[in-house]
Design an enzyme around this catalytic site. Structure first.
Site, PDB file in Angstrom:
ATOM      1  N   ASP A  63       0.820  -1.216   0.000  1.00 15.08           N
ATOM      2  CA  ASP A  63       0.000   0.000   0.000  1.00 15.08           C
ATOM      3  C   ASP A  63       0.850   1.260   0.000  1.00 15.08           C
ATOM      4  OD1 ASP A  63       0.993  -0.494   2.545  1.00 15.08           O
ATOM      5  OD2 ASP A  63      -0.952  -0.801   3.470  1.00 15.08           O
ATOM      6  N   ASN A 132      -7.010  -3.096  14.677  1.00 15.74           N
ATOM      7  CA  ASN A 132      -8.405  -3.443  14.381  1.00 15.74           C
ATOM      8  C   ASN A 132      -8.491  -4.629  13.413  1.00 15.74           C
ATOM      9  OD1 ASN A 132      -7.532  -2.299  12.024  1.00 15.74           O
ATOM     10  ND2 ASN A 132      -9.010  -0.606  12.013  1.00 15.74           N
ATOM     11  N   HIS A 134      -6.814  -4.875  10.560  1.00 14.75           N
ATOM     12  CA  HIS A 134      -6.620  -4.564   9.131  1.00 14.75           C
ATOM     13  C   HIS A 134      -5.353  -5.216   8.606  1.00 14.75           C
ATOM     14  CE1 HIS A 134      -4.368  -0.621  10.283  1.00 14.75           C
ATOM     15  NE2 HIS A 134      -3.474  -1.429   9.772  1.00 14.75           N
ATOM     16  N   GLU A 139      -9.604  -2.133   5.877  1.00 15.86           N
ATOM     17  CA  GLU A 139     -10.160  -1.858   7.195  1.00 15.86           C
ATOM     18  C   GLU A 139     -11.409  -2.701   7.448  1.00 15.86           C
ATOM     19  OE1 GLU A 139      -8.545  -0.039   9.152  1.00 15.86           O
ATOM     20  OE2 GLU A 139      -7.541   1.578   8.084  1.00 15.86           O
TER      21      GLU A 139
HETATM   22  C1  F6R Z   1       1.767  -1.524   6.182  1.00 12.11           C
HETATM   23  C2  F6R Z   1       0.437  -2.065   6.309  1.00 12.11           C
HETATM   24  C3  F6R Z   1      -0.280  -2.152   7.627  1.00 12.11           C
HETATM   25  C4  F6R Z   1       0.592  -2.568   8.798  1.00 12.11           C
HETATM   26  C5  F6R Z   1      -0.217  -2.608  10.087  1.00 12.11           C
HETATM   27  C6  F6R Z   1       0.641  -2.949  11.293  1.00 12.11           C
HETATM   28  O1  F6R Z   1       2.218  -1.556   4.832  1.00 12.11           O
HETATM   29  O2  F6R Z   1      -0.103  -2.415   5.327  1.00 12.11           O
HETATM   30  O3  F6R Z   1      -1.347  -3.048   7.482  1.00 12.11           O
HETATM   31  O4  F6R Z   1       1.148  -3.826   8.536  1.00 12.11           O
HETATM   32  O5  F6R Z   1      -0.804  -1.361  10.301  1.00 12.11           O
HETATM   33  O6  F6R Z   1       1.521  -1.898  11.534  1.00 12.11           O
HETATM   34  P1  F6R Z   1       2.682  -2.018  12.602  1.00 12.11           P
HETATM   35  O7  F6R Z   1       3.637  -3.038  12.114  1.00 12.11           O
HETATM   36  O8  F6R Z   1       3.313  -0.642  12.641  1.00 12.11           O
HETATM   37  O9  F6R Z   1       2.041  -2.408  13.894  1.00 12.11           O
END
Ligand code: F6R
Length: 233
Positions: A63, A132, A134, A139
């Protein structure tokens, strides 16, 4: 599902890096799906320290924020250059991330989906998990979004991401993300999760009901899922 329980973030990073290195050794021209965030930083350090040959590897990131140029330190392109691409012998032209500056994010999403298809799909996809549930920027929702698409971020995600910005108002409110189908079509998936604050969501995702309300729960249906975590004791 294969569950690898580790003691801490360092062990998670080493273990997951070893799985990526094994993939690249087996198939030097692997298509690797990559993630940003705090979870993969240690893994990327291990990959860089390994001195492995990434000259044939192709990467596709999950993303990118809409509105952020590659030179913006908060963009995911910048993160990937800093944390991985500049530190390994990958061909920059083989590193793909949705273009955050695209004038038409919907068209950019379509281009990106087609790009992944033209590469023959993803051999190994790395995922972190949001609080959450995701994955990518998919989401909690009423249904699973299939293909790469533009998404408006949940309030909780904007808040969580605001730690990287000076104020929540500066956090972009939309992004282009691989969809659930794009992710699920990866031949193998590795999820990494570290820290007690991820325990509840990880349990829900891996053992709870499969529902778009917890997007990561769909991973229970994947044919080759490995979870590397220190969250489950
Ligand atoms: C990042 C992404 C997000 C993260 C998720 C966890 O490219 O797609 O889904 O993997 O928000 O983030 P962290 O590792 O910072 O807890």
């Amino acid at each position: 599902m294969k569950l690898i329980k580790v003691k801490n973030y360092e062990e998670m990073s080493r273990t997951a890096a070893d799985l990526f290195l094994a993939q690249v050794k087996e198939k030097p021209a692997s298509v690797l799906g990559l993630a940003t965030g705090s979870s993969p930083v240690g893994l990327y350090k291990n990959l860089a320290a390994s001195g492995a040959d990434f000259s044939q590897v192709i990467t596709v990131n999950l993303d990118e924020y809409c509105g952020l140029a590659p030179g913006n330190p908060q963009s995911y392109r910048y993160f990937m250059n800093e944390n991985l691409f500049s530190n390994i012998n990958i061909n920059q032209a083989n590193t793909h991330i949705p273009d955050g500056t695209a004038a038409n994010p919907d068209a950019e999403a379509e281009r990106y989906e087609e790009l992944i298809r033209s590469l023959g799909g993803i051999d190994l996809q790395l995922l972190g998990m949001g609080h959450n549930g995701h994955i990518g920027f998919n989401e909690p929702d009423e249904e699973f979004a299939a293909d790469t698409h533009r998404v408006y971020l949940a309030e909780q995600t904007i808040k969580a991401n605001s730690r990287f910005f000076e104020s929540p108002e500066e956090v972009p409110t939309s992004a282009v993300t691989m969809g659930i189908k794009t992710i699920m079509q990866a031949k193998k998936i590795i999820v990494i999760a570290s820290g007690s604050e991820k325990t509840n969501i990880l349990k829900k995702a891996l053992y709870g009901a499969i529902t778009p309300r917890v997007p990561a729960s769909v991973l229970q249906l994947h044919w080759d899922l490995t979870v590397v975590t220190d969250c489950l004791g």
